[in-house]
Design a protein around this motif. Structure first.
Motif, PDB file in Angstrom:
ATOM      1  N   LEU A   1      22.008   7.528  10.168  1.00 51.16           N
ATOM      2  CA  LEU A   1      21.714   7.756  11.578  1.00 51.16           C
ATOM      3  C   LEU A   1      20.392   8.497  11.764  1.00 51.16           C
ATOM      4  N   ASP A   2      20.104   9.441  10.881  1.00 51.25           N
ATOM      5  CA  ASP A   2      18.837  10.165  10.971  1.00 51.25           C
ATOM      6  C   ASP A   2      17.655   9.230  10.717  1.00 51.25           C
TER       7      ASP A   2
ATOM      8  N   MET B   1      13.033   4.770  15.382  1.00 50.27           N
ATOM      9  CA  MET B   1      12.851   4.467  16.799  1.00 50.27           C
ATOM     10  C   MET B   1      11.915   5.443  17.506  1.00 50.27           C
ATOM     11  N   MET B   2      11.505   6.496  16.809  1.00 53.77           N
ATOM     12  CA  MET B   2      10.582   7.474  17.399  1.00 53.77           C
ATOM     13  C   MET B   2       9.417   7.732  16.459  1.00 53.77           C
TER      14      MET B   2
ATOM     15  N   LEU C   1       9.305  11.892   5.238  1.00 50.93           N
ATOM     16  CA  LEU C   1      10.227  12.730   6.012  1.00 50.93           C
ATOM     17  C   LEU C   1      11.674  12.303   5.880  1.00 50.93           C
ATOM     18  N   HIS C   2      11.934  11.020   5.604  1.00 53.32           N
ATOM     19  CA  HIS C   2      13.306  10.528   5.696  1.00 53.32           C
ATOM     20  C   HIS C   2      13.835   9.875   4.421  1.00 53.32           C
ATOM     21  N   ILE C   3      13.029   9.116   3.706  1.00 49.56           N
ATOM     22  CA  ILE C   3      13.611   8.299   2.637  1.00 49.56           C
ATOM     23  C   ILE C   3      13.029   8.556   1.259  1.00 49.56           C
TER      24      ILE C   3
ATOM     25  N   TYR D   1      14.697  -0.632   8.237  1.00 48.04           N
ATOM     26  CA  TYR D   1      14.947   0.253   9.374  1.00 48.04           C
ATOM     27  C   TYR D   1      14.048  -0.068  10.560  1.00 48.04           C
ATOM     28  N   SER D   2      12.903  -0.676  10.320  1.00 47.94           N
ATOM     29  CA  SER D   2      12.029  -1.041  11.443  1.00 47.94           C
ATOM     30  C   SER D   2      12.618  -2.165  12.299  1.00 47.94           C
TER      31      SER D   2
END
Length: 303
Positions: free
Chosen positions: A87-88, A94-95, A105-107, A200-201
């Motif tokens: 979810l993160d 999306m932002m 930052l995420h993966i 994810y895109s």
């Protein structure tokens, strides 16, 4: 009041008796714990603890060793994420913001294939089902239109989406690796990270495809424009640091190619799955058949 001599440490009579009975006994002073006994030997049996520690270290070493690509454990690491992480990452896709690299930052610490796989699978069914519903709603008032569900669209959508989500990242990763060569910098991305970013895109197209059911062409094109801007911005912000050190022509050509392929996917899905069925034009009335017998009879009478 107690005298100062009463507050000093004193030896008890029982201790004196024990020392007098056994002259070889060892005493340990409390004030100097670092002094080892002179003659006494204290042995602790730690063999069992050491064996347990060795067994635990062996087990941890076995768990850390990755298996071959033919084993289940090798692919299990690609799906080692929980719901909050997915979810993160969806929220981050999306932002997209300038200066916030999605990979770092995420993966970067734990790239996965769980989220991209289910995003692509959900997008396949949402595009195919929403396309059928859009066609039905746009032609619902036409008495000459007969609705037929087109199940083959699911197969076509699956082929298009999954090929895009795998082949395009593979080509981009190979191109970036070739351009950097052996001196690849740390900001370069692995193949798994590239696939993760592309997967994810595509999430933004899931709610967009559902809203495409509304039978208004101007609204559909507005939604597709918004979706392309959001997803394209994510790709640009993510991959621009990997190509900006190259020549200007190569860097801008790479980014433009990424955006064009992404836009081609969105526009192609819109044109194929959400095409408006044109109502068949009414045929002109056929002329009334002439009575050839009466014509010939009248012609004979005139003669």
């Amino acid at each position: 009041m107690a005298s100062p001599d009463d507050l000093k440490f004193q030896e008890f009579e029982e201790a004196k008796d024990l020392l007098s009975a056994d002259r070889g006994a060892t005493t340990v002073s409390v004030s100097s714990p670092s002094i080892a006994p002179a003659t006494g030997e204290v042995k602790l049996d730690l063999s069992e603890d050491e064996e347990d520690q060795e067994e635990n270290s062996e087990l941890l070493g076995r768990e850390k060793q990755p298996g071959g690509f033919w084993t289940f454990e090798y692919y299990q690491s690609f799906f080692n994420v929980d719901t909050m992480q997915v979810l993160d990452r969806i929220k981050g896709s999306m932002m997209p913001l300038p200066g916030r690299n999605f990979v770092k930052l995420h993966i970067r610490n734990n790239p996965d294939l769980y989220g991209p796989f289910w995003i692509c699978a959900t997008l396949v069914f949402s595009v195919a089902i929403s396309g059928n519903l859009s066609t039905f709603l746009s032609q619902m008032g036409d008495p000459k239109y007969h609705y037929r569900p087109q199940f083959h669209r699911v197969t076509i959508a699956a082929v298009v989406v999954f090929l895009y989500a795998w082949l395009v990242p593979l080509g981009l990763w190979g191109f970036l690796t070739w351009r950097k060569g052996a001196e690849r910098q740390t900001r370069g991305y692995t193949f798994l990270e590239t696939v993760c970013v592309y997967g994810y895109s595509l999430f933004i197209y899931i709610p967009t495809s559902v809203l495409w059911i509304i039978p208004f062409q101007w609204l559909q094109w507005l939604l597709i424009l918004v979706a392309m801007v959001i997803s394209g911005s994510l790709l640009i912000v993510t991959f621009w640091p990997a190509v900006r050190d190259d020549t200007k022509v190569t860097a801008f050509a790479t980014v433009i190619t990424i955006v064009l392929l992404h836009a081609l996917l969105a526009i192609g899905c819109k044109m194929y799955f959400f095409q408006t069925v044109q109502a068949s034009a009414p045929h002109p009335p056929s002329p009334a058949p002439t009575n050839h017998t009466a014509v010939l009879t009248s012609a004979a009478k005139t003669h």
